[in-house]
Design an enzyme around this catalytic site. Sequence first.
Site, PDB file in Angstrom:
ATOM      1  N   ALA A  10       0.719  -1.229   0.110  1.00  0.00           N
ATOM      2  CA  ALA A  10       0.053   0.077   0.136  1.00  0.00           C
ATOM      3  C   ALA A  10       0.804   1.177  -0.155  1.00  0.00           C
ATOM      4  O   ALA A  10       0.364   2.471  -0.487  1.00  0.00           O
ATOM      5  CB  ALA A  10      -0.889   0.394   1.271  1.00  0.00           C
ATOM      6  N   SER A  11       2.028   1.005  -0.163  1.00  0.00           N
ATOM      7  CA  SER A  11       3.341   1.931   0.201  1.00  0.00           C
ATOM      8  C   SER A  11       3.770   3.297  -1.213  1.00  0.00           C
ATOM      9  O   SER A  11       3.015   4.069  -1.068  1.00  0.00           O
ATOM     10  CB  SER A  11       4.067   1.801   0.765  1.00  0.00           C
ATOM     11  OG  SER A  11       5.103   1.149   0.648  1.00  0.00           O
ATOM     12  N   ARG A  12       3.040   2.368  -2.342  1.00  0.00           N
ATOM     13  CA  ARG A  12       3.615   3.102  -3.502  1.00  0.00           C
ATOM     14  C   ARG A  12       2.637   2.588  -4.264  1.00  0.00           C
ATOM     15  O   ARG A  12       2.242   1.245  -4.363  1.00  0.00           O
ATOM     16  CB  ARG A  12       5.174   2.942  -4.050  1.00  0.00           C
ATOM     17  CG  ARG A  12       6.269   3.796  -2.617  1.00  0.00           C
ATOM     18  CD  ARG A  12       7.368   3.370  -2.776  1.00  0.00           C
ATOM     19  NE  ARG A  12       7.588   2.229  -2.233  1.00  0.00           N
ATOM     20  CZ  ARG A  12       8.697   1.288  -3.844  1.00  0.00           C
ATOM     21  NH1 ARG A  12       8.749   1.925  -4.996  1.00  0.00           N
ATOM     22  NH2 ARG A  12       9.140  -0.291  -3.693  1.00  0.00           N
ATOM     23  N   VAL A  60       5.848  -9.901   2.876  1.00  0.00           N
ATOM     24  CA  VAL A  60       4.757 -11.006   3.260  1.00  0.00           C
ATOM     25  C   VAL A  60       5.116 -11.908   2.078  1.00  0.00           C
ATOM     26  O   VAL A  60       4.484 -12.980   2.137  1.00  0.00           O
ATOM     27  CB  VAL A  60       3.541  -9.953   1.655  1.00  0.00           C
ATOM     28  CG1 VAL A  60       2.818  -9.500   1.922  1.00  0.00           C
ATOM     29  CG2 VAL A  60       4.578  -9.534   0.236  1.00  0.00           C
ATOM     30  N   SER A 138       0.002  -9.838 -13.484  1.00  0.00           N
ATOM     31  CA  SER A 138       0.589  -8.820 -14.757  1.00  0.00           C
ATOM     32  C   SER A 138       0.605  -9.657 -15.871  1.00  0.00           C
ATOM     33  O   SER A 138      -0.223 -10.498 -16.558  1.00  0.00           O
ATOM     34  CB  SER A 138       2.282  -9.034 -14.505  1.00  0.00           C
ATOM     35  OG  SER A 138       2.528  -8.477 -16.197  1.00  0.00           O
ATOM     36  N   TYR A 151      10.039 -13.915 -12.839  1.00  0.00           N
ATOM     37  CA  TYR A 151       8.352 -12.914 -12.880  1.00  0.00           C
ATOM     38  C   TYR A 151       7.463 -13.525 -13.708  1.00  0.00           C
ATOM     39  O   TYR A 151       6.766 -14.117 -13.517  1.00  0.00           O
ATOM     40  CB  TYR A 151       8.825 -11.642 -13.121  1.00  0.00           C
ATOM     41  CG  TYR A 151       8.113 -10.579 -12.766  1.00  0.00           C
ATOM     42  CD1 TYR A 151       8.159  -9.767 -11.551  1.00  0.00           C
ATOM     43  CD2 TYR A 151       7.099 -10.058 -14.150  1.00  0.00           C
ATOM     44  CE1 TYR A 151       6.633  -8.771 -12.021  1.00  0.00           C
ATOM     45  CE2 TYR A 151       6.298  -9.018 -14.248  1.00  0.00           C
ATOM     46  CZ  TYR A 151       5.461  -8.637 -12.684  1.00  0.00           C
ATOM     47  OH  TYR A 151       4.800  -7.850 -12.536  1.00  0.00           O
ATOM     48  N   ILE A 184       2.693   0.056 -16.280  1.00  0.00           N
ATOM     49  CA  ILE A 184       2.087   0.934 -15.495  1.00  0.00           C
ATOM     50  C   ILE A 184       3.140   1.875 -15.017  1.00  0.00           C
ATOM     51  O   ILE A 184       4.089   1.762 -14.958  1.00  0.00           O
ATOM     52  CB  ILE A 184       1.282   0.820 -13.971  1.00  0.00           C
ATOM     53  CG1 ILE A 184       0.034  -0.130 -14.839  1.00  0.00           C
ATOM     54  CG2 ILE A 184       0.502   1.691 -13.545  1.00  0.00           C
ATOM     55  CD1 ILE A 184      -0.948  -0.250 -15.690  1.00  0.00           C
TER      56      ILE A 184
HETATM   57  P1  NAP Z   1       5.548  -0.469  -7.135  1.00  0.00           P
HETATM   58  O1  NAP Z   1       5.575   1.055  -7.348  1.00  0.00           O
HETATM   59  O2  NAP Z   1       7.429  -0.777  -6.748  1.00  0.00           O
HETATM   60  O3  NAP Z   1       5.316  -0.960  -5.289  1.00  0.00           O
HETATM   61  C1  NAP Z   1       5.193  -2.666  -5.240  1.00  0.00           C
HETATM   62  C2  NAP Z   1       4.376  -2.182  -3.344  1.00  0.00           C
HETATM   63  O4  NAP Z   1       5.373  -3.312  -3.357  1.00  0.00           O
HETATM   64  C3  NAP Z   1       5.344  -1.460  -2.147  1.00  0.00           C
HETATM   65  O5  NAP Z   1       4.734  -0.692  -1.814  1.00  0.00           O
HETATM   66  C4  NAP Z   1       6.410  -2.547  -1.855  1.00  0.00           C
HETATM   67  O6  NAP Z   1       6.266  -2.444  -0.289  1.00  0.00           O
HETATM   68  C5  NAP Z   1       5.886  -3.780  -1.948  1.00  0.00           C
HETATM   69  N1  NAP Z   1       6.143  -4.681  -1.812  1.00  0.00           N
HETATM   70  C6  NAP Z   1       7.562  -5.365  -2.382  1.00  0.00           C
HETATM   71  N2  NAP Z   1       8.140  -6.712  -1.541  1.00  0.00           N
HETATM   72  C7  NAP Z   1       7.431  -6.674  -0.684  1.00  0.00           C
HETATM   73  C8  NAP Z   1       7.814  -7.462   1.010  1.00  0.00           C
HETATM   74  N3  NAP Z   1       8.305  -8.948   0.980  1.00  0.00           N
HETATM   75  N4  NAP Z   1       7.146  -7.057   1.610  1.00  0.00           N
HETATM   76  C9  NAP Z   1       5.774  -6.603   1.615  1.00  0.00           C
HETATM   77  N5  NAP Z   1       6.108  -5.781   1.031  1.00  0.00           N
HETATM   78  C10 NAP Z   1       6.094  -5.436  -0.550  1.00  0.00           C
HETATM   79  O7  NAP Z   1       5.059  -1.522  -7.811  1.00  0.00           O
HETATM   80  P2  NAP Z   1       3.965  -1.079  -8.824  1.00  0.00           P
HETATM   81  O8  NAP Z   1       3.736  -0.993  -9.969  1.00  0.00           O
HETATM   82  O9  NAP Z   1       2.716  -0.393  -8.147  1.00  0.00           O
HETATM   83  O10 NAP Z   1       3.106  -2.688  -8.459  1.00  0.00           O
HETATM   84  C11 NAP Z   1       2.330  -3.542  -7.525  1.00  0.00           C
HETATM   85  C12 NAP Z   1       2.039  -4.965  -8.411  1.00  0.00           C
HETATM   86  O11 NAP Z   1       1.126  -4.402  -9.792  1.00  0.00           O
HETATM   87  C13 NAP Z   1       2.984  -6.006  -8.593  1.00  0.00           C
HETATM   88  O12 NAP Z   1       2.748  -6.595  -7.738  1.00  0.00           O
HETATM   89  C14 NAP Z   1       3.470  -6.136  -9.457  1.00  0.00           C
HETATM   90  O13 NAP Z   1       4.014  -6.831 -10.420  1.00  0.00           O
HETATM   91  C15 NAP Z   1       2.483  -5.476 -10.408  1.00  0.00           C
HETATM   92  N6  NAP Z   1       1.843  -5.365 -11.761  1.00  0.00           N
HETATM   93  C16 NAP Z   1       2.898  -3.372 -11.764  1.00  0.00           C
HETATM   94  C17 NAP Z   1       3.305  -3.630 -13.214  1.00  0.00           C
HETATM   95  C18 NAP Z   1       3.721  -1.931 -13.439  1.00  0.00           C
HETATM   96  O14 NAP Z   1       4.118  -2.040 -14.601  1.00  0.00           O
HETATM   97  N7  NAP Z   1       4.265  -1.584 -12.582  1.00  0.00           N
HETATM   98  C19 NAP Z   1       2.326  -4.216 -14.018  1.00  0.00           C
HETATM   99  C20 NAP Z   1       2.136  -5.253 -13.874  1.00  0.00           C
HETATM  100  C21 NAP Z   1       1.842  -6.195 -12.654  1.00  0.00           C
HETATM  101  P3  NAP Z   1       7.420  -0.984   0.260  1.00  0.00           P
HETATM  102  O15 NAP Z   1       7.686  -0.569  -0.930  1.00  0.00           O
HETATM  103  O16 NAP Z   1       6.841  -0.410   1.729  1.00  0.00           O
HETATM  104  O17 NAP Z   1       8.908  -2.185   1.084  1.00  0.00           O
END
Ligand code: NAP
Length: 240
Positions: A10-12, A60, A138, A151, A184
């Site tokens: 939820a942080s980012r 997690v 994804s 991944y 995204i």
């Molecule tokens: P992001 O901005 O990098 O944020 C990732 C989030 O996951 C952060 O809040 C982080 O928490 C948390 N996280 C990572 N490892 C963790 C752990 N071991 N325990 C608890 N929290 C953890 O990424 P996002 O783009 O929002 O991605 C969110 C989801 O969407 C992911 O599952 C990603 O694979 C999926 N996704 C993203 C895209 C894209 O293009 N961005 C595309 C397809 C799927 P902290 O920062 O507090 O550590």
Amino acid sequence: MKRTAIITGASRGIGRAVAINLANKGFSLVLVYNRSYDKIKELEQELNGKCDFISVCADVSKPSDVQKVFNLAKEKFGFVDTLINNAGISHIGFFDTETQETYDKIMDTNFRSVFTACLLASKDMIANKFGRIVNVSSVWGQKGASMEVLYSASKHAVVGLTRSLNAELAPSGILVNAVCPGVIDTDMNRHFSAEDKRLIEEDIPLGRFGKAEEVASVISMLTEENLYIGGEDISITAGY
Ligand code: NAP
């Protein structure tokens, strides 16, 4: 019915946008973060006065940490009816350079986390005959990608779990779905150079990266009480 959601990551990025969306709908929230303490404090400030929430620091990938999240959630809110498994990490590398350590890191963070949280959530949801689970996979969890084999495999596993779990839990009023975002605009993609970004955008029919809020609005829809969608992996790619 007062709704309570656990949101991991939820942080980012996407998780943060989901938190704001569900707060506006009146949910009580359990905000799970890991390393981004400053970012979760910023989110808390934004949510103050809008909804009830607690923030929990948890890795997690560790089942004991996920158990802690559920313990605190139940202590504070009594019952969790909505689970958003969003936390995840990306990983790019040639397959022949991968190691067992990388396998564990990617699979534990992106898949074991989802398995553990679904397991813990399902018990109470079955007893209460209601639940909504949304797992963030994804587009690579549907199609697979070169240099992102681990991944992609972890995200395929999320889709497989989603389909099967919905088949098992829907008779108890619990709908389980996955969303499959394309590209995204979050920290996950900050490493792209301007030229890389331009080339990717050329392949996206809409001509731009998606916004976290656009993914959040689909996730939010999948938490609604009036829902007849289950076991799906919904692409959020604008045709990419
Ligand atoms: P992001 O901005 O990098 O944020 C990732 C989030 O996951 C952060 O809040 C982080 O928490 C948390 N996280 C990572 N490892 C963790 C752990 N071991 N325990 C608890 N929290 C953890 O990424 P996002 O783009 O929002 O991605 C969110 C989801 O969407 C992911 O599952 C990603 O694979 C999926 N996704 C993203 C895209 C894209 O293009 N961005 C595309 C397809 C799927 P902290 O920062 O507090 O550590």
